[in-house]
Design a protein around this motif. Structure first.
Motif, PDB file in Angstrom:
ATOM      1  N   ASP A  36       0.829  -1.211   0.000  1.00 44.90           N
ATOM      2  CA  ASP A  36       0.000   0.000   0.000  1.00 44.90           C
ATOM      3  C   ASP A  36       0.861   1.258   0.000  1.00 44.90           C
ATOM      4  OD1 ASP A  36      -2.540  -1.374   0.197  1.00 44.90           O
ATOM      5  OD2 ASP A  36      -2.011  -1.827   2.276  1.00 44.90           O
ATOM      6  N   LEU A  37       1.881   1.261   0.852  1.00 45.49           N
ATOM      7  CA  LEU A  37       2.768   2.417   0.976  1.00 45.49           C
ATOM      8  C   LEU A  37       4.210   1.955   0.918  1.00 45.49           C
ATOM      9  CD1 LEU A  37       3.342   5.446   1.649  1.00 45.49           C
ATOM     10  CD2 LEU A  37       3.314   4.780   4.062  1.00 45.49           C
ATOM     11  N   LEU A  38       4.983   2.549   0.028  1.00 46.32           N
ATOM     12  CA  LEU A  38       6.426   2.308  -0.046  1.00 46.32           C
ATOM     13  C   LEU A  38       7.147   3.535   0.480  1.00 46.32           C
ATOM     14  CD1 LEU A  38       9.007   0.827  -0.941  1.00 46.32           C
ATOM     15  CD2 LEU A  38       8.690   1.867  -3.202  1.00 46.32           C
ATOM     16  N   VAL A  39       8.038   3.325   1.420  1.00 45.74           N
ATOM     17  CA  VAL A  39       8.883   4.393   1.949  1.00 45.74           C
ATOM     18  C   VAL A  39      10.304   4.150   1.458  1.00 45.74           C
ATOM     19  CG1 VAL A  39       9.753   5.523   4.017  1.00 45.74           C
ATOM     20  CG2 VAL A  39       7.427   4.588   3.999  1.00 45.74           C
ATOM     21  N   VAL A  40      10.901   5.151   0.831  1.00 41.31           N
ATOM     22  CA  VAL A  40      12.256   5.032   0.307  1.00 41.31           C
ATOM     23  C   VAL A  40      13.186   5.839   1.202  1.00 41.31           C
ATOM     24  CG1 VAL A  40      13.786   5.407  -1.663  1.00 41.31           C
ATOM     25  CG2 VAL A  40      11.395   4.742  -2.039  1.00 41.31           C
ATOM     26  N   GLY A  41      14.072   5.152   1.915  1.00 42.19           N
ATOM     27  CA  GLY A  41      15.020   5.797   2.816  1.00 42.19           C
ATOM     28  C   GLY A  41      14.833   5.332   4.236  1.00 42.19           C
ATOM     29  N   GLY A  42      15.931   4.857   4.855  1.00 40.84           N
ATOM     30  CA  GLY A  42      15.857   4.300   6.199  1.00 40.84           C
ATOM     31  C   GLY A  42      16.514   5.153   7.257  1.00 40.84           C
ATOM     32  N   GLY A  43      16.480   6.482   7.075  1.00 43.24           N
ATOM     33  CA  GLY A  43      16.865   7.385   8.148  1.00 43.24           C
ATOM     34  C   GLY A  43      15.637   7.756   8.965  1.00 43.24           C
ATOM     35  N   TYR A  44      15.782   8.794   9.804  1.00 38.15           N
ATOM     36  CA  TYR A  44      14.649   9.194  10.641  1.00 38.15           C
ATOM     37  C   TYR A  44      13.391   9.475   9.827  1.00 38.15           C
ATOM     38  CZ  TYR A  44      18.095  10.129  14.372  1.00 38.15           C
ATOM     39  OH  TYR A  44      19.089  10.044  15.299  1.00 38.15           O
ATOM     40  N   SER A  45      13.544  10.192   8.726  1.00 42.16           N
ATOM     41  CA  SER A  45      12.387  10.607   7.945  1.00 42.16           C
ATOM     42  C   SER A  45      11.584   9.396   7.472  1.00 42.16           C
ATOM     43  CB  SER A  45      12.843  11.455   6.751  1.00 42.16           C
ATOM     44  OG  SER A  45      11.751  12.008   6.067  1.00 42.16           O
ATOM     45  N   GLY A  46      12.274   8.403   6.919  1.00 44.67           N
ATOM     46  CA  GLY A  46      11.596   7.211   6.446  1.00 44.67           C
ATOM     47  C   GLY A  46      11.050   6.356   7.571  1.00 44.67           C
ATOM     48  N   LEU A  47      11.824   6.215   8.647  1.00 42.89           N
ATOM     49  CA  LEU A  47      11.379   5.394   9.776  1.00 42.89           C
ATOM     50  C   LEU A  47      10.127   5.966  10.422  1.00 42.89           C
ATOM     51  CD1 LEU A  47      14.910   4.749  11.302  1.00 42.89           C
ATOM     52  CD2 LEU A  47      13.422   2.975  10.335  1.00 42.89           C
ATOM     53  N   TRP A  48      10.121   7.285  10.648  1.00 44.93           N
ATOM     54  CA  TRP A  48       8.935   7.908  11.234  1.00 44.93           C
ATOM     55  C   TRP A  48       7.724   7.750  10.311  1.00 44.93           C
ATOM     56  CZ3 TRP A  48       8.376   8.671  16.062  1.00 44.93           C
ATOM     57  CH2 TRP A  48       9.411   9.145  16.878  1.00 44.93           C
ATOM     58  N   ALA A 243      12.171   9.709   1.219  1.00 42.45           N
ATOM     59  CA  ALA A 243      12.872  10.232   2.398  1.00 42.45           C
ATOM     60  C   ALA A 243      14.370  10.043   2.227  1.00 42.45           C
ATOM     61  CB  ALA A 243      12.372   9.519   3.655  1.00 42.45           C
ATOM     62  N   THR A 244      14.898  10.533   1.091  1.00 47.56           N
ATOM     63  CA  THR A 244      16.319  10.325   0.779  1.00 47.56           C
ATOM     64  C   THR A 244      17.189  11.522   1.128  1.00 47.56           C
ATOM     65  OG1 THR A 244      15.802  10.975  -1.501  1.00 47.56           O
ATOM     66  CG2 THR A 244      15.885   8.624  -1.014  1.00 47.56           C
ATOM     67  N   ASN A 245      16.613  12.691   1.301  1.00 47.82           N
ATOM     68  CA  ASN A 245      17.286  13.881   1.824  1.00 47.82           C
ATOM     69  C   ASN A 245      18.582  14.232   1.103  1.00 47.82           C
ATOM     70  OD1 ASN A 245      15.358  14.747   3.932  1.00 47.82           O
ATOM     71  ND2 ASN A 245      15.723  12.671   4.671  1.00 47.82           N
ATOM     72  N   ALA A 246      19.763  14.010   1.698  1.00 47.79           N
ATOM     73  CA  ALA A 246      21.011  14.479   1.091  1.00 47.79           C
ATOM     74  C   ALA A 246      21.357  13.738  -0.192  1.00 47.79           C
ATOM     75  CB  ALA A 246      22.162  14.339   2.079  1.00 47.79           C
ATOM     76  N   PHE A 247      20.773  12.579  -0.391  1.00 50.67           N
ATOM     77  CA  PHE A 247      21.104  11.779  -1.564  1.00 50.67           C
ATOM     78  C   PHE A 247      20.181  12.141  -2.716  1.00 50.67           C
ATOM     79  CE2 PHE A 247      22.421   9.576   2.223  1.00 50.67           C
ATOM     80  CZ  PHE A 247      23.762   9.330   1.930  1.00 50.67           C
ATOM     81  N   PRO A 248      20.656  12.005  -3.980  1.00 54.91           N
ATOM     82  CA  PRO A 248      19.859  12.460  -5.122  1.00 54.91           C
ATOM     83  C   PRO A 248      18.455  11.866  -5.132  1.00 54.91           C
ATOM     84  CG  PRO A 248      22.088  11.922  -5.820  1.00 54.91           C
ATOM     85  CD  PRO A 248      21.974  11.475  -4.391  1.00 54.91           C
ATOM     86  N   SER A 249      17.463  12.727  -5.236  1.00 54.23           N
ATOM     87  CA  SER A 249      16.081  12.291  -5.211  1.00 54.23           C
ATOM     88  C   SER A 249      15.747  11.491  -6.461  1.00 54.23           C
ATOM     89  CB  SER A 249      15.149  13.503  -5.113  1.00 54.23           C
ATOM     90  OG  SER A 249      13.796  13.104  -5.208  1.00 54.23           O
ATOM     91  N   LEU A 250      14.828  10.539  -6.329  1.00 58.26           N
ATOM     92  CA  LEU A 250      14.309   9.843  -7.499  1.00 58.26           C
ATOM     93  C   LEU A 250      13.523  10.778  -8.394  1.00 58.26           C
ATOM     94  CD1 LEU A 250      13.086   6.471  -5.915  1.00 58.26           C
ATOM     95  CD2 LEU A 250      15.234   6.922  -7.118  1.00 58.26           C
ATOM     96  N   LEU A 251      13.146  11.938  -7.880  1.00 59.75           N
ATOM     97  CA  LEU A 251      12.451  12.962  -8.655  1.00 59.75           C
ATOM     98  C   LEU A 251      13.444  14.033  -9.078  1.00 59.75           C
ATOM     99  CD1 LEU A 251       9.342  13.386  -6.311  1.00 59.75           C
ATOM    100  CD2 LEU A 251       9.460  12.026  -8.418  1.00 59.75           C
ATOM    101  N   ARG A 252      13.731  14.125 -10.359  1.00 61.34           N
ATOM    102  CA  ARG A 252      14.717  15.100 -10.827  1.00 61.34           C
ATOM    103  C   ARG A 252      14.308  16.531 -10.526  1.00 61.34           C
ATOM    104  NH1 ARG A 252      18.924  13.565 -13.759  1.00 61.34           N
ATOM    105  NH2 ARG A 252      19.033  11.398 -14.472  1.00 61.34           N
ATOM    106  N   ARG A 253      13.018  16.787 -10.486  1.00 62.39           N
ATOM    107  CA  ARG A 253      12.549  18.156 -10.260  1.00 62.39           C
ATOM    108  C   ARG A 253      12.903  18.664  -8.851  1.00 62.39           C
ATOM    109  NH1 ARG A 253       6.194  17.011 -10.705  1.00 62.39           N
ATOM    110  NH2 ARG A 253       7.006  15.467 -12.163  1.00 62.39           N
TER     111      ARG A 253
END
Length: 464
Positions: A36-48, A243-253
């Motif tokens: 149902d929901l995919l969260v990308v990134g396992g830092g605080y943002s993704g975990l929360w 929730a990838t933050n400092a790393f290049p987003s999957l969204l180029r925009r």
């Protein structure tokens, strides 16, 4: 002590992650799956995001993908200052959203209390201490700013207490301290890696499926959902939170709005009681100085001093590389400034020295949006103050994906975006000029040159 000698035995790794209790990584995703929901990134943002999604609706099938291991990046190596502020400090919020700052501060305090409640509810052992914090003046021109912040805080429902030199040094003693601004309730100290690991365990306990060592390689629309490609398979999800933050987003925009900046930190050996007594620090507050090139420092549970900040380094082309985590010149500068601040600790040695990238945007605090007809949400740009604000960002992403207005999505802060950074080589040049101008302002009584005043006019008023 000579700074180089004090650093001679320092391990080139984050102290927090150098822990025998570090949990093992969960298996990578192999094959295809749906959720149902995919969260990308396992830092605080993704975990929360994953945890709160399950708390809101336990029936949701939630998957979290992490490219390496949960908490390995900024969430596991930061200073451990968990602040109520959602705006990277009261002053930044006052400059940008004065009309809603009282509401931002209220929601920030609610968010901080929710973090504390979650830690208690799941029994997360992360050395949580509600210590408060002190902003310190080390040069005369900084005192007026602290006094003005104390006055303005009252108008926005906050209690910030100005401390003169004697009052401050009775709390934490340094010959460089001229005054301070005490926030008694707005900050907690935490072991950042243990918080990330505890949130991981909480997510698993609620049924979140976590796949580590699984990079998200691309995102495409897939009928009424979203498909995210991984090295060994694919995830098809109804909705996605990035929730990838400092790393290049999957969204180029999104990429033009962010730059990765490298921050560096030292950790001392544990201080025996006799040495700690020479500093005081009985309240164990988190401290930072008020310069543009500022230090942040705190005590750990075993009475080490974490000492970080000062240099914030951008590399041309938004370069990210493991070798950039070590910067001996910065470590020497940090050590030299540490002994200048605490000369009574001249024989103390450092056991760890490390660095890493944080995500920075031009307004210095997070921004949010959706794409793909509301099926993808993102939060980014926390700029080093994300330990607390990432939980708020998770709530915002889930609100946006639900498509229902809330007190969070009504905020101008949430409904607006920062200005993007220019492309290279203008990006590097602008950041370099800004960094040098801020350094010059520190050395000339806080006076902002023509370049900094121009940035102020365009809402790009970097002050730290």
């Amino acid at each position: 002590m000579d700074p180089a000698r004090a650093l001679s035995d320092a391990q080139p790794a984050p102290y927090w992650l150098d822990d025998p209790g570090r949990p093992s990584a969960r298996p990578a995703l192999v094959g295809d799956t749906r959720c149902d929901l995919l969260v990308v990134g396992g830092g605080y943002s993704g975990l929360w995001t994953a945890l709160i999604a399950k708390e809101r609706d336990p029936s949701l099938d939630v998957v979290l993908l992490e490219g390496q291991e949960v908490g390995w990046a900024a969430s596991g190596r930061n200073g451990g200052f968990c602040e109520a502020s959602l705006t990277h400090g009261f002053e930044n919020g006052l400059a940008r959203w004065p009309g809603e700052l009282a509401e931002l501060e209220r929601q920030g305090r609610v968010n901080l209390q929710a973090i504390e409640s979650t830690i208690k509810r799941y029994g997360i052992d992360c050395e949580w201490e509600r210590t408060g914090s002190i902003s310190v003046a080390t040069r005369p021109h900084q005192l007026a700013g602290l006094r003005e912040s104390a006055r303005a805080a009252v108008e926005h429902g906050l209690e910030l207490t100005f401390l003169d030199a004697d009052a401050l040094r009775s709390r934490v003693d340094s010959p460089t301290f001229l005054g301070g601004l005490l926030d008694r309730n707005g900050t907690a100290m935490v072991h950042p890696a243990k918080l990330a690991w505890g949130l991981k365990a909480a997510c698993v306990s609620q049924g979140v499926r976590i796949f580590e060592r699984t990079r998200a390689l691309g995102l495409t629309a897939d009928g009424s959902g979203i498909a995210v490609r991984t090295p060994y398979g694919e995830v098809r999800a109804r909705k996605v939170a990035l929730a990838t933050n400092a790393f290049p987003s999957l969204l180029r925009r999104v990429r033009p709005y962010l730059v990765p900046v490298y921050d560096y930190v030292l950790m001392t050996e544990p201080l025996p009681d006799r040495l700690l007594a020479t500093v005081g620090w009985r309240g164990r507050e988190g401290l930072s100085d008020s310069a543009n090139k500022f230090h942040y420092f705190r005590l750990t549970a075993d009475n080490r001093i974490l000492w970080g900040g000062y240099d914030a380094v951008y590399h041309y082309g938004s370069r990210l590389a493991t070798e950039l985590d070590q910067r001996p010149a910065t470590f020497r500068t940090l050590a030299r400034n540490f002994f200048r601040t605490f000369p009574q600790l001249e024989d103390v040695r450092f056991t760890h020295a490390w660095g890493g990238a944080i995500d920075t945007c031009s307004r210095f605090c997070a921004f949010f949006d959706t794409t793909h007809q509301g099926r993808v949400a993102y939060a980014a740009g926390f700029t080093g103050l994300g330990v607390g604000a990432t939980r708020f960002g998770a709530e915002v992403m889930l609100d946006l994906l639900a498509g229902e207005p809330t007190e969070r999505t009504a905020l101008k802060m949430v409904r607006s975006k920062p200005l993007p950074f220019p492309p290279e080589p203008l990006r590097w040049a602008a950041i370099e000029i800004t960094t040098r101008s801020l350094d010059r302002a520190d050395r000339h009584g806080g006076r902002r040159n023509l370049w900094l005043r121009a940035l102020d006019r365009f809402g790009l008023g970097f002050d730290s």
